[in-house]
Design a protein around this motif. Structure first.
Motif, PDB file in Angstrom:
ATOM      1  N   PHE A  15       3.154 -10.644  -8.736  1.00  0.00           N
ATOM      2  CA  PHE A  15       3.529 -10.282  -7.415  1.00  0.00           C
ATOM      3  C   PHE A  15       1.965  -9.377  -7.098  1.00  0.00           C
ATOM      4  N   PRO A  16       2.408  -8.234  -7.550  1.00  0.00           N
ATOM      5  CA  PRO A  16       0.691  -7.052  -6.338  1.00  0.00           C
ATOM      6  C   PRO A  16      -0.430  -8.564  -6.796  1.00  0.00           C
ATOM      7  N   ILE A  17      -1.226  -8.874  -7.191  1.00  0.00           N
ATOM      8  CA  ILE A  17      -2.154  -9.892  -6.122  1.00  0.00           C
ATOM      9  C   ILE A  17      -1.756 -10.613  -5.373  1.00  0.00           C
ATOM     10  N   LEU A  18      -0.532 -10.944  -4.709  1.00  0.00           N
ATOM     11  CA  LEU A  18      -0.327 -11.739  -3.950  1.00  0.00           C
ATOM     12  C   LEU A  18      -0.568 -10.929  -3.006  1.00  0.00           C
ATOM     13  N   THR A  19       0.787  -9.800  -2.907  1.00  0.00           N
ATOM     14  CA  THR A  19       0.229  -8.740  -1.887  1.00  0.00           C
ATOM     15  C   THR A  19      -1.522  -8.515  -1.865  1.00  0.00           C
ATOM     16  N   ALA A  20      -2.115  -7.757  -2.650  1.00  0.00           N
ATOM     17  CA  ALA A  20      -3.415  -7.987  -2.003  1.00  0.00           C
ATOM     18  C   ALA A  20      -3.992  -9.094  -1.992  1.00  0.00           C
ATOM     19  N   THR A  21      -4.476  -9.974  -2.052  1.00  0.00           N
ATOM     20  CA  THR A  21      -4.762 -10.814  -1.646  1.00  0.00           C
ATOM     21  C   THR A  21      -4.072 -11.055  -0.185  1.00  0.00           C
TER      22      THR A  21
ATOM     23  N   PHE B  17     -10.813 -15.752  -2.763  1.00  0.00           N
ATOM     24  CA  PHE B  17      -8.919 -16.285  -1.951  1.00  0.00           C
ATOM     25  C   PHE B  17      -8.542 -17.138  -2.904  1.00  0.00           C
ATOM     26  N   VAL B  18      -8.788 -18.703  -3.762  1.00  0.00           N
ATOM     27  CA  VAL B  18      -8.263 -19.919  -3.958  1.00  0.00           C
ATOM     28  C   VAL B  18      -8.024 -18.687  -5.593  1.00  0.00           C
ATOM     29  N   ASN B  19      -9.086 -17.890  -6.075  1.00  0.00           N
ATOM     30  CA  ASN B  19      -8.856 -17.651  -7.221  1.00  0.00           C
ATOM     31  C   ASN B  19      -7.661 -16.606  -7.317  1.00  0.00           C
ATOM     32  N   LEU B  20      -7.753 -15.784  -6.358  1.00  0.00           N
ATOM     33  CA  LEU B  20      -7.232 -14.430  -6.165  1.00  0.00           C
ATOM     34  C   LEU B  20      -5.565 -15.016  -6.231  1.00  0.00           C
ATOM     35  N   ILE B  21      -5.548 -16.549  -5.202  1.00  0.00           N
ATOM     36  CA  ILE B  21      -3.871 -16.317  -4.805  1.00  0.00           C
ATOM     37  C   ILE B  21      -3.413 -17.392  -5.818  1.00  0.00           C
ATOM     38  N   TRP B  22      -4.700 -18.173  -6.781  1.00  0.00           N
ATOM     39  CA  TRP B  22      -3.783 -18.452  -7.591  1.00  0.00           C
ATOM     40  C   TRP B  22      -3.746 -18.385  -9.111  1.00  0.00           C
TER      41      TRP B  22
ATOM     42  N   TYR C  60       6.052   0.504 -12.335  1.00  0.00           N
ATOM     43  CA  TYR C  60       5.820   0.659 -10.813  1.00  0.00           C
ATOM     44  C   TYR C  60       4.226   0.824 -10.794  1.00  0.00           C
ATOM     45  N   VAL C  61       4.025   1.686 -12.109  1.00  0.00           N
ATOM     46  CA  VAL C  61       2.950   2.254 -12.074  1.00  0.00           C
ATOM     47  C   VAL C  61       1.764   0.902 -12.184  1.00  0.00           C
ATOM     48  N   MET C  62       2.381   0.267 -12.944  1.00  0.00           N
ATOM     49  CA  MET C  62       1.585  -1.093 -13.550  1.00  0.00           C
ATOM     50  C   MET C  62       1.941  -2.215 -12.883  1.00  0.00           C
ATOM     51  N   THR C  63       2.109  -1.901 -11.975  1.00  0.00           N
ATOM     52  CA  THR C  63       1.962  -3.399 -10.646  1.00  0.00           C
ATOM     53  C   THR C  63       1.352  -2.599 -10.112  1.00  0.00           C
TER      54      THR C  63
ATOM     55  N   ALA D 153      -6.984  -3.318  -9.788  1.00  0.00           N
ATOM     56  CA  ALA D 153      -7.260  -4.033 -10.643  1.00  0.00           C
ATOM     57  C   ALA D 153      -7.307  -5.781  -9.735  1.00  0.00           C
ATOM     58  N   THR D 154      -6.847  -6.098  -9.167  1.00  0.00           N
ATOM     59  CA  THR D 154      -7.101  -6.936  -7.823  1.00  0.00           C
ATOM     60  C   THR D 154      -8.468  -6.382  -6.949  1.00  0.00           C
ATOM     61  N   LEU D 155      -8.220  -5.255  -6.573  1.00  0.00           N
ATOM     62  CA  LEU D 155      -8.838  -4.821  -5.462  1.00  0.00           C
ATOM     63  C   LEU D 155     -10.495  -4.955  -6.662  1.00  0.00           C
ATOM     64  N   PHE D 156     -10.781  -4.144  -7.345  1.00  0.00           N
ATOM     65  CA  PHE D 156     -11.392  -4.355  -7.963  1.00  0.00           C
ATOM     66  C   PHE D 156     -12.252  -5.728  -8.949  1.00  0.00           C
TER      67      PHE D 156
END
Lengths: 649, 196, 286
Positions: free
Chosen positions: A242-248, A274-279, B22-25, B31-34
Motif C-alpha cells: 500500500f505505501p507504493i500506491l500512496t506514493a504513486t 507509473f505503469v510499473n509502480l501502480i502494478w 509503520y516505519v517499514m511502510t 523506496a518508491t520515491l528513490f
C-alpha cells in the motif's frame, strides 16, 4: 474562494442525478428512522464510537454491501449498454458517462467491496479465533474503518457534485494527466483511493501486531487457525504494497496540481514508470483480496467435512510461497508495453510458478473432503462454485502469463473474464460463504438455508452466463471498455447472453436480500442457543452467539490446532478458573471525527479550495494529537460485572 | 497493581512493534520515491543536471546537523530512561533547534533553485528531486511538531510509562529519518555531484 | 439428487448449449483462433498447446472436487470416515511435483516463444520488408509510408507474404496497436518508438483496433488492414499518390485535433520526416 467548485458542478445528467438523489433519500430515510425511534444515542454509543472489532466488522460489512450493490448496478448499466449499442444505435449512455461507470465500477469493487471484505472479516474473526479480547490498536482500527467509509462516501459524492474519473479504475497517464483530463473526475478517483488506502494501511498495521502479539497462551504460529495464517500473509502484502500506491498516486497528484513531470510524456517524465509502480502495488493487491477468501474456505471445508484440514503445514508453506512470489510478477500486467523478450519471459515464468502453490491449496481442500463427512450446506455450495470458477480463472491466468499469448488477449474481454472469474469466484464467493457461515455467531440466529441455496444457484449460473461469453468475445477481438461496436463483428449475441447473466446475478442478489429479511422475521425459530450451530472446530464457536463484548471471560489456553473440536471430542471440561478484571478500551468518537476532517481535506483538494483543505488537515492533526496525548483511554471490566454478564447468557 | 504494570509492559511492546511496522511502510514509501528518482535523475530535458545544481558541501552541512541531532536525541532518551526530566527537555530542545536549522537550510536550497527558474516544473529530474527530498523534509517537520508536543506533555505531566512509550516511538522516528537522509545524501547529492 | 439441483443443472446445460451454438455459428469470426498470418498462427498454436497442457491438472481438480464432495456426502453410509487423516507425504509430493514439472515445461516454452515471437524481432523472410509508421491519435490511426510517400487514416494496405515492419508511436494517451488475425499487439506511447513485425499469408481484409483505453472516442478507434497482391498494392499506392490531400507538418496539426469515428482518408506524404518529428516533439524542449 471555492476553488473550482461552483453551481454548475452539480450534476445535470439525469441518470447520475437520479442515483445521487436516491442515495440522499435513503440517507434521509435512515436519519428520520433514527429520530423517530430515538435511537441516536444508541447509534452513537453502540456503533459510531465503538472500538469493538465485532461492531467495526459489522460496519465494514454494511458499507461493503452497499458498495457491492452500487457496483452491481454499474455492471447492469454497462451490460445493458453493450447489448444494444451496435451499428446505428449508440445505446442509452453517452461515451463519457459509460466511461465513468466502468471506472467507478472497478474502483468500487476493488477498494470498497474487496478491501471491505478483507478488513470486515479480519475484524470479526481474528480476535475470536486467536483467543483475544481485542485488537492491538483499537483506536487505529476504528480510524482505519472510518477512513474507508469516508473514501466510499467521497466516491458517491461524485455522483452529485462533479463527476468521477472516466479513465479506468487504474488510470494510466498521460490519459490521467491534466492535459487530457483537466476535470475533477481524476482527482475524485485519486483522493478516494488515497483516503481508502491510508485506512487500509493503518488497519493492516493493527492486525499484523494483533496476530503477532495477542494470541492466547499455547497458540504458537503453527497452531493458529488457517484463516489467521491467510490473514497474516495478506497483512504482510498490505504493509509492503500500500505505501507504493500512496506514493504513486501522490506523484500523479503532484503532476496534476503542481505541474510536476513524473509521468508526463514530455519534460523528462516517464509514463511507463507509473505503469510499473501502480502494478507493483496492483499485483500484491489481488492477492490481498484473495487470501482471506482462501482462509475462509479452508475453515469451511474442514468444518463441513467434519475433518481436519488436510496438509496444514503444506497450506501454510503454499501461502508463504504465494506471498513471496506475488512481489516479483507485476510486469505481467503489461507484457505488451515492449520490455523485451527476456524480461517478459522472466516475469511470465515467475507468474506461472504461483500456479503451483495455488494448485496445492486446491488439492488439499479436495482431500479434506476425502474420507470426511461432507455436509452440503450453503457455505459448501459456495465452495464448490469457487472450486470450479476460480480454477478456470486461474488456468486462464497462467495462459495469459505466456507473453506471446498475452499479446493476443491483453486488454481484451478475455482478460476481463479471467479476473472476474478469480475475483467473483474467489473473493465474492468466499465472502458469501463466510457471511452465511459466521452470521449465526454475530447475530444469534441462522440464515434461511433454502433461500441461501437459491441465491447461490442464481449467482453461479448468472456468473457463468455473464462471463463465459466474454472469454469468446476476447478471442473474437473485442477489447475492454467499448461503448459501441459494429454488427459485422458478430459480437452482439454474446453481449446479450452476458447481459442475461448479469440479470440472473441480480436475481441472486434479490434472494440474498430476501434471505436476510426472512431470516430476521423468523429469527426466534432459528436461534443459535449453543454458540456452535455448525459443530465447529475453532475458538470462536466456544463463545455464545453473539459473544459478550470482551469475547472470553477467561482467556483460553490451547495445546493444538482446532482446539474447540479437541475439547468437544475429549469431553473434558476445562478446570474452572477465576475471573479477573478485564482491560478494555473506552469508546471514542475521535476516529469518526478525524475521518471527517479527512473528508473535508480530500474534497477540498479535489476542488482546489486550498484554504479549506488546510482547515481539514489542521483539524485532523489537532484531533490526532489530542487523542494520542490522552492517557485515559482504557477501563477495567470488574469481576462482578463479568459474573453478571456470564450468568445472564 | 503488578497486573497493571504487566499490562503497561505488554502495551509498550505492542506499541513499539506497531511503530516499527509503520516505519517499514515508510521505508517502502521512500523506496518508491528513490526508485522514481533513479529512473528520472538523468531526465533533465535540457535543464541543469545534478552536477550543475547541487553543492556537496552544503548537503554535508545538513548531514552533520542532522547526525548531531540524532546524537542529542539519543542523549535525551537516556535522560528519559533515567527519569531526569530537565535533562531530557534540554536535549530534546537542542534536537529541536538542530532540526529547525536543517529544515531552514533545505528550504534555502529549494528557494534558490526556484528563484533561478529550476523548480519542480522544469524537468522530470527536478520533479523527482524536490519530491524525494521534500517528502523527507515533510517527515522532519512532522517529527518537530511531535517533538514540541512531547516536550510540552512531559513538561506538564512528567515522565511516565505511558508517555515514555511515545518518546520511544519519536526517537525511533527521528533516527529513521536520519538513516533516510544518509541515503539521500549518498544517492542524490554525492552520486549526483560525482556522476552528474 | 435434489429437485433444485436438477433444475439448476438443466439451466446450466441449456445456457452452455446456447453458448456453443453461438460459438460454432460464428467460429470463423473468432479472430485469434483464425489466424491469417504466421505470427498469429504461432500464437494460436501456443495458446492451444498451453491450454491442453494445463487441462492435465485443471480437469482432475474440478472433477475430483465434485466427485469427492458427492461421494463423501454426509448421508452416504458407504463412504469411509477418518476424521483425523490430515497428512500424506505421497499426496503432497504428487501435487507439488506434477504441477511443478508442468510449469517447468511451460517455462521452457515461454522462454523460447518470448524470444521467437518478440514484437521487436524482424521476420525471417527473403522478401524485402515494407516499412509502415503508425501514429495513434485522438481517436484515429495514422499510417505513414515513408518509402512510398503516402499516408492514410484508419486504413492500411500492404502486399501479401511480405514482412511488415511497423514502427509505432503516439501523439495522444497510451494506445495499443492490434490486428488480431495477423498477430499480437504492442503499446503506442508518445515520445517512444515501439515495433511490431507481422506478415499476411494471403490477401484478405482484417480488423484492427486500439486495445488500450485512451478516452472518449476510444470505441471508434478502429481501422481496416488489407492484404492484397503485389500488383494491387502498387496500383493502390499510385492512386493514393494522386490524392488532392497532402500530409505535412501543417496539415498534421489539423489531424491532431480530437475527432471521433473518422472515415478513412488518404494523403500524399509531403514530409517523410514527419514520424520522427512527432517523436522528437516529446524528447526535446521546444
Amino acid at each position: 474562494m471555492f476553488g473550482k467548485l461552483g453551481l454548475d458542478s452539480f450534476t445535470r445528467n439525469p441518470i447520475e442525478f437520479g442515483a445521487g438523489i436516491s442515495m440522499v433519500m435513503a440517507a434521509l430515510a435512515a436519519i428520520s428512522f433514527l429520530f423517530y425511534f430515538k435511537r441516536w444515542k444508541w447509534l452513537g454509543k453502540e456503533w459510531l464510537t465503538s472500538l469493538d472489532p465485532k461492531k467495526i466488522g459489522v460496519m465494514y460489512v454494511v458499507v461493503t454491501a452497499i458498495m457491492l450493490f452500487k457496483g452491481l448496478i454499474d455492471a447492469v448499466m454497462m451490460r445493458a449498454q453493450q447489448a444494444v449499442s451496435v451499428g446505428d444505435s449508440y445505446g442509452y449512455l453517452a461515451s463519457d458517462h459509460f466511461q465513468q461507470i466502468f471506472s467507478a465500477h472497478g474502483a468500487t469493487m476493488i477498494f470498497f467491496v474487496g478491501m471491505g471484505v478483507v478488513f470486515g472479516m479480519m475484524n470479526l474473526i481474528i480476535p475470536l479465533q486467536i483467543g483475544a479480547r481485542d485488537v492491538a490498536f483499537p483506536f487505529l482500527n476504528s480510524l482505519g474503518f472510518w477512513l474507508f467509509a469516508v473514501g466510499a462516501l467521497l466516491l458517491n459524492i461524485s455522483l452529485i457534485i462533479g463527476e468521477f474519473s472516466g479513465a479506468g479504475w487504474l488510470g494510466y497517464p498521460p490519459l490521467t494527466s491534466m492535459e487530457y483530463n483537466p476535470g475533477v473526475g481524476v482527482d475524485y478517483w485519486i483522493w478516494t483511493l488515497q483516503v481508502a488506502g491510508v485506512g487500509s494501511l493503518i488497519s493492516g498495521i493493527n492486525f499484523l501486531v494483533t496476530i503477532l502479539k495477542m494470541r492466547c497462551p499455547g497458540m504458537t504460529l503453527m497452531k493458529m487457525p488457517i484463516f489467521v495464517w491467510s490473514c497474516l500473509c495478506c497483512l504482510i502484502l498490505i504493509i509492503f504494497a500500500f505505501p507504493i500506491l500512496t506514493a504513486t498516486l501522490a506523484m500523479l497528484s503532484l503532476d496534476r496540481f503542481l505541474g510536476m513531470h513524473f509521468f508526463s510524456a514530455s519534460f523528462g517524465g516517464n509514463p511507463m514508470m507509473f505503469v510499473n509502480l501502480i502494478w507493483a502495488w496492483g499485483h500484491p493487491e489481488v492477492y490481498i483480496l484473495i487470501f482471506p477468501a482462501f482462509g475462509i474456505f479452508s475453515e469451511i471445508v474442514a468444518t463441513f467435512s467434519r475433518k481436519y484440514l488436510f496438509g496444514y503445514v503444506s497450506m501454510v508453506w503454499a501461502l508463504a510461497a504465494i506471498t513471496a512470489l506475488s512481489f516479483i510478477v507485476w510486469l505481467h500486467h503489461f507484457f505488451t508495453m515492449g520490455s523485451g523478450a527476456s524480461v517478459n519471459a522472466f516475469f511470465g515464468i515467475m507468474t506461472m510458478l504461483i500456479a503451483v502453490p495455488t494448485g496445492v491449496k486446491m488439492f488439499n481442500w479436495i482431500f479434506t473432503m476425502v474420507r470426511g463427512k461432507v455436509y452440503l450446506a450453503t457455505p459448501m455450495l459456495w465452495f464448490l462454485g469457487f472450486a470450479s470458477n476460480f480454477t478456470i480463472g486461474g488456468m486462464t491466468g497462467v495462459l495469459m502469463s505466456v507473453p506471446a499469448v498475452d499479446f493476443q488477449v491483453h486488454n481484451s474481454l478475455f482478460l476481463i473474464a479471467h479476473f472476474h472469474s478469480v475475483i467473483i469466484g474467489g473473493v465474492l464467493f468466499g465472502f458469501f460463504a463466510g457471511f452465511t457461515y459466521w452470521f449465526p455467531k454475530f447475530f444469534g440466529f441462522k440464515l434461511n438455508e433454502k433461500l441461501g441455496r437459491y441465491a447461490f444457484w442464481y449467482w453461479m449460473i448468472g456468473f457463468l452466463a455473464a462471463f463465459m461469453p466474454l472469454y469468446v468475445l476476447g478471442l473474437m477481438g473485442a477489447t475492454r471498455r467499448l461503448d459501441h461496436y459494429d454488427h459485422a463483428s458478430g459480437w452482439q449475441p454474446l453481449y446479450v447472453l452476458a447481459a442475461v447473466g448479469v440479470l440472473l446475478i441480480m436475481i441472486g442478489v434479490a434472494f440474498q436480500v430476501l434471505q436476510i429479511i426472512i431470516s430476521i422475521r423468523d429469527r426466534k425459530k432459528n436461534l443459535d442457543t449453543t454458540g456452535d450451530p455448525w459443530d465447529g472446530r475453532t475458538l470462536e464457536w466456544s463463545t455464545t452467539s453473539p459473544p459478550p463484548f470482551y469475547n472470553f471471560a477467561i482467556t483460553p489456553e490451547v495445546n493444538e490446532r482446532d482446539p474447540f473440536w479437541i475439547k468437544k471430542q475429549s469431553g473434558r471440561e476445562q478446570a474452572k478458573k477465576e475471573y479477573k478484571d478485564i482491560h478494555m478500551p473506552k469508546n471514542t468518537p475521535m476516529g469518526l471525527f478525524i475521518a471527517g476532517c479527512a473528508l473535508i481535506f480530500s474534497f477540498s483538494m479535489i476542488w482546489q479550495i486550498f484554504w479549506l483543505a488546510g482547515v481539514g488537515a489542521l483539524g485532523a492533526l489537532v484531533l490526532l494529537i489530542i487523542h494520542l496525548s490522552d492517557d485515559d483511554t482504557d477501563y477495567y471490566v470488574t469481576v462482578s460485572e463479568i459474573e453478571q454478564i456470564e450468568n445472564r447468557i | 497493581m503488578t497486573e497493571h504494570a504487566e499490562i503497561q509492559r505488554e502495551v509498550h511492546s505492542k506499541t513499539v512493534l506497531g511503530f516499527w511496522v509503520y516505519v517499514m511502510t515508510d521505508c517502502v514509501l521512500f523506496a518508491t520515491l528513490f526508485a522514481t528518482y533513479a529512473v528520472l535523475h538523468g531526465n533533465t530535458f535540457g535543464g541543469p543536471s545534478a552536477k550543475e545544481l547541487f553543492s556537496a558541501s552544503f548537503a554535508l552541512g545538513e548531514t552533520l546537523i542532522l547526525l548531531t541531532s540524532s546524537f542529542t536525541c539519543g542523549l535525551a532518551m537516556l535522560a528519559a530512561y533515567r527519569a531526569k526530566k530537565e535533562q531530557m527537555l534540554a536535549w530534546f530542545g537542542i534536537t529541536f533547534l538542530l532540526g529547525c536549522a536543517f529544515l531552514g537550510m533545505e528550504l534555502h536550497e529549494f528557494s534558490d533553485f526556484v528563484k533561478e527558474g529550476n523548480s519542480w516544473q522544469r524537468s522530470g529530474f527536478l520533479s523527482s528531486f524536490f519530491t524525494l527530498v521534500g517528502t523527507h523534509g515533510v517527515h522532519i517537520t512532522c517529527g518537530l511538531i511531535w517533538m514540541a508536543v512531547m516536550m510540552i506533555q512531559v513538561g506538564i505531566r512528567g515522565i511516565k510509562p505511558v508517555n515514555f512509550k511515545r518518546l520511544a516511538c519519536l526517537s525511533l522516528f527521528w533516527h529513521f529519518l536520519d538513516v533516510v537522509w544518509i541515503l539521500i545524501f549518498t544517492i542524490v547529492y554525492l552520486m549526483g555531484v560525482v556522476n552528474g | 439428487m435434489k429437485k433444485t439441483h436438477k433444475f439448476a443443472l438443466f439451466i446450466l446445460l441449456s445456457l452452455a448449449c446456447v453458448l456453443a451454438v453461438i460459438i460454432f455459428w460464428d467460429s470463423s469470426r473468432i479472430d485469434v483462433l483464425n489466424p491469417k498470418g504466421l505470427i498469429a498462427l504461432k500464437q494460436r498454436n501456443l495458446l492451444v498447446i498451453s491450454t491442453l497442457i494445463m487441462l492435465i491438472v485443471v480437469v482432475p481438480a474440478i472433477v475430483f472436487t465434485f466427485v469427492f464432495a458427492w461421494k463423501y456426502r454426509s448421508d452416504n453410509e458407504k463412504a469411509k470416515y477418518t476424521p483425523n487423516w490430515e497428512n500424506s507425504i505421497l499426496a503432497e509430493c504428487i501435487w507439488w511435483g506434477i504441477p511443478f514439472i508442468i510449469i517447468v515445461v511451460l517455462s521452457v516454452m515461454v522462454w523460447k516463444t518470448s524470444h521467437e515471437l518478440d514484437p521487436f524481432k524482424p521476420l525471417d523472410s527473403p522478401t524485402k520488408p515494407i516499412r509502415i509508421q503508425v501514429v495513434a491519435l485522438q481517436w484515429k490511426w495514422l499510417f505513414i509510408y515513408p518509402e512510398e510517400k503516402i499516408a492514410t487514416v484508419n486504413f492500411v494496405q500492404f502486399p501479401e507474404k511480405t514482412p511488415l515492419n511497423f514502427e509505432i508511436t503516439s501523439d495522444a494517451p497510451m494506445n495499443s496497436f492490434w490486428i488480431p488475425q495477423l498477430g499480437g499487439q504492442i503499446y503506442a506511447m508518445s515520445g517512444m518508438r515501439t515495433k511490431l513485425h507481422l506478415i499476411a499469408d494471403a490477401p484478405g481484409i482484417f480488423n484492427g483496433c486500439s486495445a488500450n483505453f485512451s478516452g472518449t472516442g476510444f470505441a471508434g478507434m478502429k481501422f481496416i488492414a488489407k492484404a492484397s497482391t503485389e500488383a494491387d498494392f502498387d496500383a493502390w499506392v499510385s492512386s493514393v499518390k494522386k490524392s488532392p490531400n497532402h500530409l505535412d507538418a501543417k496539415s498534421y496539426k489539423q489531424l491532431l485535433k480530437p475527432s471521433i469515428n473518422n472515415k478513412e482518408a488518404f494523403y500524399l506524404l509531403s514530409d517523410d520526416g514527419l514520424f520522427d518529428q512527432i517523436i522528437m516533439k516529446y524528447m526535446t524542449p521546444m
